[in-house]
Scaffold this motif. Structure first.
Motif, PDB file in Angstrom:
ATOM      1  N   HIS A   1     -34.128 -26.639 -28.256  1.00 14.04           N
ATOM      2  CA  HIS A   1     -32.969 -27.418 -27.828  1.00 14.04           C
ATOM      3  C   HIS A   1     -32.073 -26.516 -26.985  1.00 14.04           C
ATOM      4  O   HIS A   1     -31.676 -25.434 -27.434  1.00 14.04           O
ATOM      5  CB  HIS A   1     -32.186 -27.946 -29.041  1.00 14.04           C
ATOM      6  N   ILE A   2     -31.779 -26.966 -25.777  1.00 11.32           N
ATOM      7  CA  ILE A   2     -30.908 -26.211 -24.879  1.00 11.32           C
ATOM      8  C   ILE A   2     -29.736 -27.111 -24.507  1.00 11.32           C
ATOM      9  O   ILE A   2     -29.925 -28.205 -23.957  1.00 11.32           O
ATOM     10  CB  ILE A   2     -31.658 -25.756 -23.616  1.00 11.32           C
ATOM     11  N   GLU A   3     -28.531 -26.663 -24.809  1.00 11.12           N
ATOM     12  CA  GLU A   3     -27.340 -27.460 -24.555  1.00 11.12           C
ATOM     13  C   GLU A   3     -26.855 -27.267 -23.115  1.00 11.12           C
ATOM     14  O   GLU A   3     -27.160 -26.241 -22.479  1.00 11.12           O
ATOM     15  CB  GLU A   3     -26.229 -27.056 -25.527  1.00 11.12           C
ATOM     16  N   PRO A   4     -26.101 -28.226 -22.589  1.00 13.82           N
ATOM     17  CA  PRO A   4     -25.561 -28.090 -21.232  1.00 13.82           C
ATOM     18  C   PRO A   4     -24.731 -26.812 -21.101  1.00 13.82           C
ATOM     19  O   PRO A   4     -23.914 -26.492 -21.968  1.00 13.82           O
ATOM     20  CB  PRO A   4     -24.687 -29.335 -21.075  1.00 13.82           C
ATOM     21  N   GLY A   5     -24.971 -26.056 -20.047  1.00 13.03           N
ATOM     22  CA  GLY A   5     -24.239 -24.824 -19.800  1.00 13.03           C
ATOM     23  C   GLY A   5     -24.798 -23.618 -20.517  1.00 13.03           C
ATOM     24  O   GLY A   5     -24.369 -22.484 -20.266  1.00 13.03           O
ATOM     25  N   GLN A   6     -25.740 -23.819 -21.420  1.00 12.26           N
ATOM     26  CA  GLN A   6     -26.310 -22.707 -22.167  1.00 12.26           C
ATOM     27  C   GLN A   6     -27.342 -21.976 -21.309  1.00 12.26           C
ATOM     28  O   GLN A   6     -28.128 -22.600 -20.593  1.00 12.26           O
ATOM     29  CB  GLN A   6     -26.972 -23.225 -23.444  1.00 12.26           C
ATOM     30  N   MET A   7     -27.350 -20.650 -21.355  1.00 17.90           N
ATOM     31  CA  MET A   7     -28.308 -19.846 -20.603  1.00 17.90           C
ATOM     32  C   MET A   7     -29.380 -19.338 -21.559  1.00 17.90           C
ATOM     33  O   MET A   7     -29.064 -18.756 -22.599  1.00 17.90           O
ATOM     34  CB  MET A   7     -27.611 -18.674 -19.914  1.00 17.90           C
ATOM     35  N   VAL A   8     -30.648 -19.578 -21.199  1.00 17.99           N
ATOM     36  CA  VAL A   8     -31.767 -19.209 -22.066  1.00 17.99           C
ATOM     37  C   VAL A   8     -32.754 -18.374 -21.266  1.00 17.99           C
ATOM     38  O   VAL A   8     -33.095 -18.714 -20.131  1.00 17.99           O
ATOM     39  CB  VAL A   8     -32.475 -20.462 -22.622  1.00 17.99           C
ATOM     40  N   ALA A   9     -33.208 -17.280 -21.841  1.00 15.28           N
ATOM     41  CA  ALA A   9     -34.231 -16.439 -21.223  1.00 15.28           C
ATOM     42  C   ALA A   9     -35.513 -16.550 -22.034  1.00 15.28           C
ATOM     43  O   ALA A   9     -35.489 -16.442 -23.263  1.00 15.28           O
ATOM     44  CB  ALA A   9     -33.764 -14.990 -21.160  1.00 15.28           C
TER      45      ALA A   9
ATOM     46  N   ALA B   1     -43.135 -34.431 -26.696  1.00 16.29           N
ATOM     47  CA  ALA B   1     -42.313 -35.009 -25.642  1.00 16.29           C
ATOM     48  C   ALA B   1     -41.339 -33.965 -25.116  1.00 16.29           C
ATOM     49  O   ALA B   1     -41.056 -32.952 -25.769  1.00 16.29           O
ATOM     50  CB  ALA B   1     -41.552 -36.223 -26.161  1.00 16.29           C
ATOM     51  N   LEU B   2     -40.831 -34.236 -23.918  1.00 12.11           N
ATOM     52  CA  LEU B   2     -39.789 -33.424 -23.291  1.00 12.11           C
ATOM     53  C   LEU B   2     -38.687 -34.382 -22.855  1.00 12.11           C
ATOM     54  O   LEU B   2     -38.946 -35.339 -22.116  1.00 12.11           O
ATOM     55  CB  LEU B   2     -40.354 -32.656 -22.094  1.00 12.11           C
ATOM     56  N   LEU B   3     -37.466 -34.146 -23.329  1.00 15.32           N
ATOM     57  CA  LEU B   3     -36.368 -35.072 -23.064  1.00 15.32           C
ATOM     58  C   LEU B   3     -35.215 -34.361 -22.359  1.00 15.32           C
ATOM     59  O   LEU B   3     -34.915 -33.191 -22.653  1.00 15.32           O
ATOM     60  CB  LEU B   3     -35.856 -35.699 -24.362  1.00 15.32           C
ATOM     61  N   ILE B   4     -34.594 -35.079 -21.441  1.00 18.00           N
ATOM     62  CA  ILE B   4     -33.364 -34.628 -20.796  1.00 18.00           C
ATOM     63  C   ILE B   4     -32.292 -35.675 -21.080  1.00 18.00           C
ATOM     64  O   ILE B   4     -32.460 -36.856 -20.731  1.00 18.00           O
ATOM     65  CB  ILE B   4     -33.557 -34.448 -19.277  1.00 18.00           C
ATOM     66  N   ASP B   5     -31.227 -35.237 -21.746  1.00 17.40           N
ATOM     67  CA  ASP B   5     -30.165 -36.166 -22.171  1.00 17.40           C
ATOM     68  C   ASP B   5     -30.740 -37.349 -22.938  1.00 17.40           C
ATOM     69  O   ASP B   5     -30.290 -38.494 -22.798  1.00 17.40           O
ATOM     70  CB  ASP B   5     -29.370 -36.673 -20.965  1.00 17.40           C
ATOM     71  N   GLY B   6     -31.776 -37.086 -23.722  1.00 16.95           N
ATOM     72  CA  GLY B   6     -32.381 -38.133 -24.534  1.00 16.95           C
ATOM     73  C   GLY B   6     -33.397 -38.986 -23.811  1.00 16.95           C
ATOM     74  O   GLY B   6     -34.015 -39.864 -24.423  1.00 16.95           O
ATOM     75  N   HIS B   7     -33.611 -38.761 -22.507  1.00 15.31           N
ATOM     76  CA  HIS B   7     -34.583 -39.540 -21.735  1.00 15.31           C
ATOM     77  C   HIS B   7     -35.909 -38.774 -21.657  1.00 15.31           C
ATOM     78  O   HIS B   7     -35.929 -37.609 -21.227  1.00 15.31           O
ATOM     79  CB  HIS B   7     -34.077 -39.799 -20.315  1.00 15.31           C
ATOM     80  N   ASP B   8     -36.977 -39.413 -22.063  1.00  7.76           N
ATOM     81  CA  ASP B   8     -38.303 -38.814 -21.873  1.00  7.76           C
ATOM     82  C   ASP B   8     -38.559 -38.707 -20.368  1.00  7.76           C
ATOM     83  O   ASP B   8     -38.418 -39.695 -19.634  1.00  7.76           O
ATOM     84  CB  ASP B   8     -39.373 -39.687 -22.536  1.00  7.76           C
TER      85      ASP B   8
END
Length: 419
Positions: free
Chosen positions: A360-368, A394-401
């Motif tokens: 889970h990656i939240e908006p504005g979060q930086m992940v390496a 599945a892969l979702l963006i803002d809850g949209h597959d």
């Protein structure tokens, strides 16, 4: 739809130029035909007891000049207009091919050779472009000449002489059909060889740093020489077919001319033919032979066009394996919440690359993403813009597959900085 019909469909997008070019070909063929058929009245007048009529000779001379002008105008029209059509056909085919390639997934390009794809977009289309112009004209003009000559001999001369002339032409058709079939086969082999050669060039020059770093230049040269010689062998097979056709047709026409001389002499001695009849046939045979030779050459060129076109259409007809769902919707403005839910992925061949990924990656979060080479970091990133589809979970963006939204609206909101 057959390959020939698909080519005609492309040509039909330029109806004025196509019809004008075909009309020019018909005009040139008709004028050439009438020019030959005037041999009979000229010779009949010359062998009359009263001699040659001056008025008749003037009319014949003027007619010959008019026919000559008609041939020139017709050839100018079809050579320019049909070449314009050929250029338009290749322009649209190349555009359709490139547009379709852009719609194919990364999986397709991983399995295909870039050099082979470039070869189809260049070498194959070049064959179509150079052959199509003469094909369109000769495939229409020469049958008109052949049929017109036979009908003219039947109407103006005798059915016996027409039958002998028909036998000469009939003997040429099996030769033309056989060589055309062989040429289509050899052209396909040539284009395959050129594709291999182009692929080798693309790969070798694209990786020249690696080749030179490992001292593999001699190895690459040997590979290239093998491909180069294979291409030459394929081309020489086509050259042999092309070289054999015209001499064979010429030999048949010579034998036919001898037989017609014998038959015409006998018919004349029996009072069944005039000198004009014999002159008409003798004048027609070289023209008929030339028409069959040009028709045979056009058939060979058409066979090359068909072989190259089939290779291009094969690519255009390749079904994309990654498409928008029928009920896909546009993805509106997003916040950027990304969720991998039990996500798994594997390529077409091989074992799973990703298994049960929960992230889970939240908006504005930086992940390496950190890991060994080949551990799936790039693959995971490629799933986000849907360059590949997940094979599990599945892969979702803002809850949209991501599979439920259009690719265009998804990718419009994603930025990528390649390494």
């Amino acid at each position: 739809m057959s390959t020939g019909r698909r080519l005609w469909a492309y040509a039909a997008t330029l109806p004025a130029h196509l019809l004008g070019g075909l009309a020019g070909a018909l005009l040139a063929g008709a004028c050439q035909l009438l020019l030959v058929l005037y041999a009979k009245p000229l010779l009949d007048n010359a062998t009359n007891a009263a001699g040659v009529s001056v008025d008749g000779l003037v009319r014949v001379t003027i007619s010959i000049f008019i026919f000559g002008v008609g041939i020139s105008v017709g050839e100018l029209a079809y050579m320019y207009l049909l070449d314009y059509v050929a250029q338009g056909v290749v322009l649209n085919m190349r555009g359709d091919l490139f547009r379709h390639l852009q719609a194919l997934s990364l999986g397709f390009f991983e399995d295909a050779s870039t050099g082979a794809l470039v070869s189809r977009a260049t070498n194959d289309l070049s064959v179509i472009q150079t052959r199509l112009n003469n094909d369109l004209a000769a495939l229409l003009r020469q049958p008109v000449m052949i049929v017109g000559l036979l009908v003219g001999i039947l109407v103006l001369s005798s059915w016996q002489l027409m039958a002998f002339t028909l036998l000469v032409g009939g003997a040429m058709l099996p030769v033309i059909n056989f060589t055309s079939a062989r040429m289509k086969l050899h052209t396909a082999q040539i284009q395959e060889s050129l594709a291999d050669l182009t692929a080798h060039l693309t790969e070798s020059l694209g990786g020249i740093r690696v080749v030179q770093s490992f001292g593999a230049s001699e190895h690459e040269i040997a590979r290239f020489e093998a491909d180069n010689r294979a291409t030459r062998r394929a081309m020489m097979r086509a050259v042999r077919v092309r070289a054999v056709l015209r001499p064979l047709l010429h030999l048949i026409s010579i034998v036919g001319l001898i037989l017609l001389l014998v038959a015409g002499g006998w018919l004349y001695s029996q009072g069944l033919a005039t000198m004009g009849d014999i002159g008409l046939v003798l004048a027609s045979v070289p023209t008929l032979s030339g028409a069959f030779k040009d028709f045979g050459r056009a058939r060979l060129a058409w066979a090359e066009t068909m072989a190259a076109s089939e290779r291009v259409f094969e690519l255009i007809d390749t079904a994309p394996d990654l498409v928008d769902a029928p009920d896909a919707v546009d993805l509106g403005a997003i916040e950027g919440r990304l969720e991998f839910r039990n996500t798994g992925f594997h390529y077409r061949t091989g074992s799973d690359v990703l298994t049960d990924i929960d992230l889970h990656i939240e908006p504005g979060q930086m992940v390496a993403l950190v890991g060994a080479s080949g551990s799936g970091k790039t693959t995971l990133a490629n799933l986000v813009p849907r360059l590949y589809d997940v094979t599990a979970g599945a892969l979702l963006i803002d809850g949209h597959d991501v599979r439920a939204v259009t690719r265009a609206s998804l990718r419009a909101q994603i930025g990528i900085v390649p390494q």
